[in-house]
Design a protein around this motif. Structure first.
Motif, PDB file in Angstrom:
ATOM      1  N   HIS A  52       0.846  -1.193   0.000  1.00  0.00           N
ATOM      2  CA  HIS A  52       0.000   0.000   0.000  1.00  0.00           C
ATOM      3  C   HIS A  52       0.880   1.240   0.000  1.00  0.00           C
ATOM      4  CE1 HIS A  52      -3.983  -1.792   0.911  1.00  0.00           C
ATOM      5  NE2 HIS A  52      -3.219  -2.778   1.330  1.00  0.00           N
ATOM      6  N   VAL A  54       2.026   4.740   1.155  1.00  0.00           N
ATOM      7  CA  VAL A  54       1.899   5.570   2.351  1.00  0.00           C
ATOM      8  C   VAL A  54       2.434   6.978   2.120  1.00  0.00           C
ATOM      9  CG1 VAL A  54       1.884   3.711   4.047  1.00  0.00           C
ATOM     10  CG2 VAL A  54       4.055   4.691   3.321  1.00  0.00           C
ATOM     11  N   GLN A  95      -0.334  -4.258   7.059  1.00  0.00           N
ATOM     12  CA  GLN A  95      -0.283  -4.269   8.519  1.00  0.00           C
ATOM     13  C   GLN A  95       0.667  -3.206   9.067  1.00  0.00           C
ATOM     14  OE1 GLN A  95       0.565  -6.837   6.538  1.00  0.00           O
ATOM     15  NE2 GLN A  95       2.485  -7.773   7.182  1.00  0.00           N
ATOM     16  N   ASP A  96       1.557  -2.677   8.224  1.00  0.00           N
ATOM     17  CA  ASP A  96       2.503  -1.651   8.645  1.00  0.00           C
ATOM     18  C   ASP A  96       2.079  -0.238   8.239  1.00  0.00           C
ATOM     19  OD1 ASP A  96       4.158  -3.658   9.645  1.00  0.00           O
ATOM     20  OD2 ASP A  96       5.278  -3.834   7.772  1.00  0.00           O
ATOM     21  N   ALA A  97       0.987  -0.111   7.508  1.00  0.00           N
ATOM     22  CA  ALA A  97       0.603   1.189   6.944  1.00  0.00           C
ATOM     23  C   ALA A  97       0.337   2.237   8.019  1.00  0.00           C
ATOM     24  CB  ALA A  97      -0.613   1.028   6.038  1.00  0.00           C
ATOM     25  N   SER A  98      -0.384   1.884   9.051  1.00  0.00           N
ATOM     26  CA  SER A  98      -0.697   2.841  10.108  1.00  0.00           C
ATOM     27  C   SER A  98       0.570   3.286  10.836  1.00  0.00           C
ATOM     28  CB  SER A  98      -1.694   2.219  11.085  1.00  0.00           C
ATOM     29  OG  SER A  98      -1.980   3.120  12.124  1.00  0.00           O
ATOM     30  N   ALA A  99       1.414   2.336  11.186  1.00  0.00           N
ATOM     31  CA  ALA A  99       2.671   2.673  11.874  1.00  0.00           C
ATOM     32  C   ALA A  99       3.565   3.509  10.969  1.00  0.00           C
ATOM     33  CB  ALA A  99       3.380   1.396  12.308  1.00  0.00           C
ATOM     34  N   ALA A 101       2.622   5.588   8.593  1.00  0.00           N
ATOM     35  CA  ALA A 101       2.073   6.944   8.555  1.00  0.00           C
ATOM     36  C   ALA A 101       2.424   7.689   9.831  1.00  0.00           C
ATOM     37  CB  ALA A 101       0.560   6.885   8.358  1.00  0.00           C
ATOM     38  N   ASP A 102       2.340   7.031  10.975  1.00  0.00           N
ATOM     39  CA  ASP A 102       2.702   7.666  12.242  1.00  0.00           C
ATOM     40  C   ASP A 102       4.161   8.100  12.242  1.00  0.00           C
ATOM     41  OD1 ASP A 102       0.146   7.309  13.181  1.00  0.00           O
ATOM     42  OD2 ASP A 102       0.629   5.521  14.377  1.00  0.00           O
TER      43      ASP A 102
END
Length: 124
Positions: A52, A54, A95-99, A101-102
């Motif tokens: 995905h 980012v 599974q790593d997309a949110s982290a 982005a953070d």
């Protein structure tokens, strides 16, 4: 007999006109139909499988910087050029997309350098 021959000729003529209509419609179809095909091709070109996007970057150097920042924070990342070649995209697993982005937002908002493996010497 004359009526039977004429019916056959009209049937053949109708089939030829129908086929010609289909061929012309296909080759000179509306702009909407052509743009729909182009959009589907573009969507397929943007398909990166499990990865995905980012971030997008204007240059390869800035994309590599973002990728390396994510990697230093334990996030698997890669870069790919955009479809038109005017920049790069940074891709990660879902599974790593949110982290990811953070990490990218934290670094951008605070201006702080994220944790690195480099050692710094203490000031005297």
């Amino acid at each position: 007999m004359l009526l039977g021959d004429m019916t056959d000729e009209l049937l053949v003529l109708a089939v030829v006109v129908f086929i010609l209509t289909l061929v012309l419609r296909w080759s000179f179809g509306s702009e909407t139909a052509r743009s729909g095909r182009a959009e589907r091709k573009l969507a397929k070109a943007r398909d990166y499988g499990l990865l995905h996007e980012v971030a997008s970057a204007p240059s390869e150097q800035s994309a590599v910087f973002a990728r390396d920042l994510l990697r230093r924070n334990g996030i698997r990342a890669t870069t790919v050029p955009t479809e038109v070649g005017d920049g790069q995209r940074v891709l990660v697993f879902p599974q790593d997309a949110s982290a990811a982005a953070d990490v990218l937002l934290r670094d951008e908002e605070t201006g702080e350098q994220a944790e690195t493996d480099e050692h710094t010497e203490p000031n005297d």
